[in-house]
Design a protein around this motif. Structure first.
Motif, PDB file in Angstrom:
ATOM      1  N   THR A 121      42.398  33.641 -25.638  1.00 56.15           N
ATOM      2  CA  THR A 121      42.579  34.955 -26.256  1.00 56.15           C
ATOM      3  C   THR A 121      42.471  36.056 -25.216  1.00 56.15           C
ATOM      4  OG1 THR A 121      41.694  34.173 -28.365  1.00 56.15           O
ATOM      5  CG2 THR A 121      41.623  36.548 -27.978  1.00 56.15           C
ATOM      6  N   TYR A 122      41.492  35.929 -24.344  1.00 56.60           N
ATOM      7  CA  TYR A 122      41.281  36.913 -23.278  1.00 56.60           C
ATOM      8  C   TYR A 122      42.520  37.045 -22.404  1.00 56.60           C
ATOM      9  CZ  TYR A 122      38.506  39.164 -19.506  1.00 56.60           C
ATOM     10  OH  TYR A 122      37.992  40.016 -18.571  1.00 56.60           O
ATOM     11  N   GLN A 123      43.074  35.943 -21.984  1.00 54.04           N
ATOM     12  CA  GLN A 123      44.225  36.004 -21.092  1.00 54.04           C
ATOM     13  C   GLN A 123      45.454  36.571 -21.802  1.00 54.04           C
ATOM     14  OE1 GLN A 123      44.962  33.187 -18.106  1.00 54.04           O
ATOM     15  NE2 GLN A 123      42.913  32.326 -18.085  1.00 54.04           N
ATOM     16  N   VAL A 124      45.668  36.207 -23.057  1.00 54.56           N
ATOM     17  CA  VAL A 124      46.799  36.771 -23.800  1.00 54.56           C
ATOM     18  C   VAL A 124      46.639  38.280 -23.937  1.00 54.56           C
ATOM     19  CG1 VAL A 124      47.919  36.854 -26.056  1.00 54.56           C
ATOM     20  CG2 VAL A 124      47.373  34.645 -25.019  1.00 54.56           C
ATOM     21  N   ASN A 125      45.433  38.727 -24.277  1.00 52.84           N
ATOM     22  CA  ASN A 125      45.196  40.162 -24.424  1.00 52.84           C
ATOM     23  C   ASN A 125      45.345  40.902 -23.106  1.00 52.84           C
ATOM     24  OD1 ASN A 125      44.768  40.414 -27.199  1.00 52.84           O
ATOM     25  ND2 ASN A 125      42.598  39.905 -27.045  1.00 52.84           N
ATOM     26  N   LEU A 126      44.871  40.298 -22.034  1.00 54.76           N
ATOM     27  CA  LEU A 126      44.999  40.955 -20.732  1.00 54.76           C
ATOM     28  C   LEU A 126      46.465  41.065 -20.304  1.00 54.76           C
ATOM     29  CD1 LEU A 126      42.024  39.441 -18.696  1.00 54.76           C
ATOM     30  CD2 LEU A 126      42.223  41.760 -19.616  1.00 54.76           C
ATOM     31  N   GLN A 127      47.232  40.017 -20.540  1.00 61.32           N
ATOM     32  CA  GLN A 127      48.652  40.074 -20.190  1.00 61.32           C
ATOM     33  C   GLN A 127      49.346  41.175 -20.981  1.00 61.32           C
ATOM     34  OE1 GLN A 127      50.525  37.894 -17.759  1.00 61.32           O
ATOM     35  NE2 GLN A 127      51.483  39.911 -18.022  1.00 61.32           N
ATOM     36  N   TRP A 128      49.054  41.259 -22.270  1.00 58.10           N
ATOM     37  CA  TRP A 128      49.643  42.302 -23.105  1.00 58.10           C
ATOM     38  C   TRP A 128      49.222  43.683 -22.612  1.00 58.10           C
ATOM     39  CZ3 TRP A 128      47.540  46.237 -25.975  1.00 58.10           C
ATOM     40  CH2 TRP A 128      48.423  46.923 -26.821  1.00 58.10           C
ATOM     41  N   ALA A 129      47.932  43.853 -22.318  1.00 56.63           N
ATOM     42  CA  ALA A 129      47.438  45.152 -21.860  1.00 56.63           C
ATOM     43  C   ALA A 129      48.056  45.538 -20.525  1.00 56.63           C
ATOM     44  CB  ALA A 129      45.913  45.121 -21.750  1.00 56.63           C
ATOM     45  N   ALA A 130      48.181  44.572 -19.631  1.00 57.05           N
ATOM     46  CA  ALA A 130      48.785  44.867 -18.330  1.00 57.05           C
ATOM     47  C   ALA A 130      50.240  45.291 -18.493  1.00 57.05           C
ATOM     48  CB  ALA A 130      48.677  43.650 -17.411  1.00 57.05           C
ATOM     49  N   ASP A 131      50.955  44.657 -19.401  1.00 59.34           N
ATOM     50  CA  ASP A 131      52.344  45.044 -19.657  1.00 59.34           C
ATOM     51  C   ASP A 131      52.421  46.467 -20.197  1.00 59.34           C
ATOM     52  OD1 ASP A 131      53.160  42.537 -18.845  1.00 59.34           O
ATOM     53  OD2 ASP A 131      53.433  41.751 -20.871  1.00 59.34           O
ATOM     54  N   GLN A 132      51.554  46.792 -21.151  1.00 58.85           N
ATOM     55  CA  GLN A 132      51.542  48.140 -21.713  1.00 58.85           C
ATOM     56  C   GLN A 132      51.163  49.167 -20.653  1.00 58.85           C
ATOM     57  OE1 GLN A 132      52.481  48.670 -25.057  1.00 58.85           O
ATOM     58  NE2 GLN A 132      53.017  46.525 -24.735  1.00 58.85           N
ATOM     59  N   ALA A 133      50.164  48.836 -19.849  1.00 63.01           N
ATOM     60  CA  ALA A 133      49.704  49.764 -18.820  1.00 63.01           C
ATOM     61  C   ALA A 133      50.749  49.966 -17.738  1.00 63.01           C
ATOM     62  CB  ALA A 133      48.398  49.247 -18.205  1.00 63.01           C
ATOM     63  N   ALA A 134      51.483  48.924 -17.409  1.00 61.53           N
ATOM     64  CA  ALA A 134      52.517  49.052 -16.375  1.00 61.53           C
ATOM     65  C   ALA A 134      53.572  50.065 -16.785  1.00 61.53           C
ATOM     66  CB  ALA A 134      53.152  47.695 -16.099  1.00 61.53           C
TER      67      ALA A 134
END
Length: 270
Positions: A121-134
């Motif tokens: 869950t952590y990795q999925v959320n981080l990937q999503w957040a990184a995409d949004q932040a980028a």
């Protein structure tokens, strides 16, 4: 020497929060960070930054129910929608405050939790957040935190954090390296600075004395030496981040408590 940012959640508690910006500027800080801005309107915070010529260099995404003991929800299965809503709010604040970095707290994992599910869950959320932040031109940070202060916290070591960042491969996902937490969990801080700063995945550093989390000139860490290591390694590898002063003044919220404890700063600035 490194550039220092005042953590307004811990420093200047002798002042109301919105007055801490002026206090930090008076003491020579050019930048600030804080934990959570959400009790204040973005425009009010932006006005304080502008009025005092300060940069906002870091803020945290919403952590869940902090008062109830939650310390992040990014690794908690079933809280994904709440995490995404909260991170979107953090991006709004980061945009308004021209803040380049958002720290995402992993969360506390219960002893009977499915650890593999939490990590996934952590990795999925981080990937999503990184995409949004980028898309917004922002960087997401993850921070290993000691389990004495946060029992059960998922992310505990530098190696663990760097492995996650390397695995996901998002260039705007980086590690927030808090030397206070690092010393408590692992020690060998100077070697870790020499190891990880050149790898280009450290986005921010924080400091505090160990073990009481007071001024960095008190306790078992030699910060004059460690800040020299940061300076030396930065000259070699080009690291140019900020060092956040995330400590609790020894005098607490007494009048002048923060300023009276800043005697260490001129010595390390040179």
């Amino acid at each position: 020497m490194p550039r220092f940012a005042a953590n307004l959640s811990l420093l200047y508690q002798e002042h109301p929060f919105l007055d801490r910006f002026a206090a930090a500027a008076r003491d020579g800080f050019a930048a600030v960070e804080f934990l959570f801005p959400y009790a204040f309107a973005p425009a009010d915070l932006a006005a304080r930054l502008a009025a005092h010529g300060l940069q906002q260099v870091l803020l945290n995404a919403p952590p869940g129910d902090w008062d109830a003991g939650e310390r992040g929800i990014a690794a908690l299965p079933g809280r994904e929608a709440e995490f995404r809503t909260g991170f979107a709010r953090a991006l709004d604040y980061a945009h308004a405050l021209q803040c380049p970095r958002i720290h995402v707290l992993a969360g506390i994992v219960e002893p009977d939790a499915d650890l593999a599910a939490c990590e996934a869950t952590y990795q999925v959320n981080l990937q999503w957040a990184a995409d949004q932040a980028a898309t917004a031109g922002k960087t997401v940070l993850i921070e290993p935190i000691n389990t004495r202060d946060f029992p059960g916290y998922l992310l505990q070591t530098q190696a663990q954090a760097h492995a996650i960042v390397a695995s996901l491969g998002a260039p705007n996902l980086m590690v927030q390296m808090d030397l206070y937490h690092c010393q408590i969990m692992e020690g060998d801080v100077a070697t870790k600075l020499r190891t990880y700063l050149p790898q280009g995945r450290v986005g921010h550093i924080q400091i505090a004395g160990v073990p009481e989390r007071h001024e960095p000139d008190v306790g078992e860490l030699n910060y004059a030496y460690l800040l020299g290591v940061i300076d030396e390694v930065s000259a070699q590898c080009g690291w140019n981040g900020w060092v956040g002063c995330e400590y609790r003044p020894r005098r607490g919220a007494a009048p002048g408590a923060t300023r009276s404890g800043l005697g260490w700063l001129p010595h390390v600035r040179g």
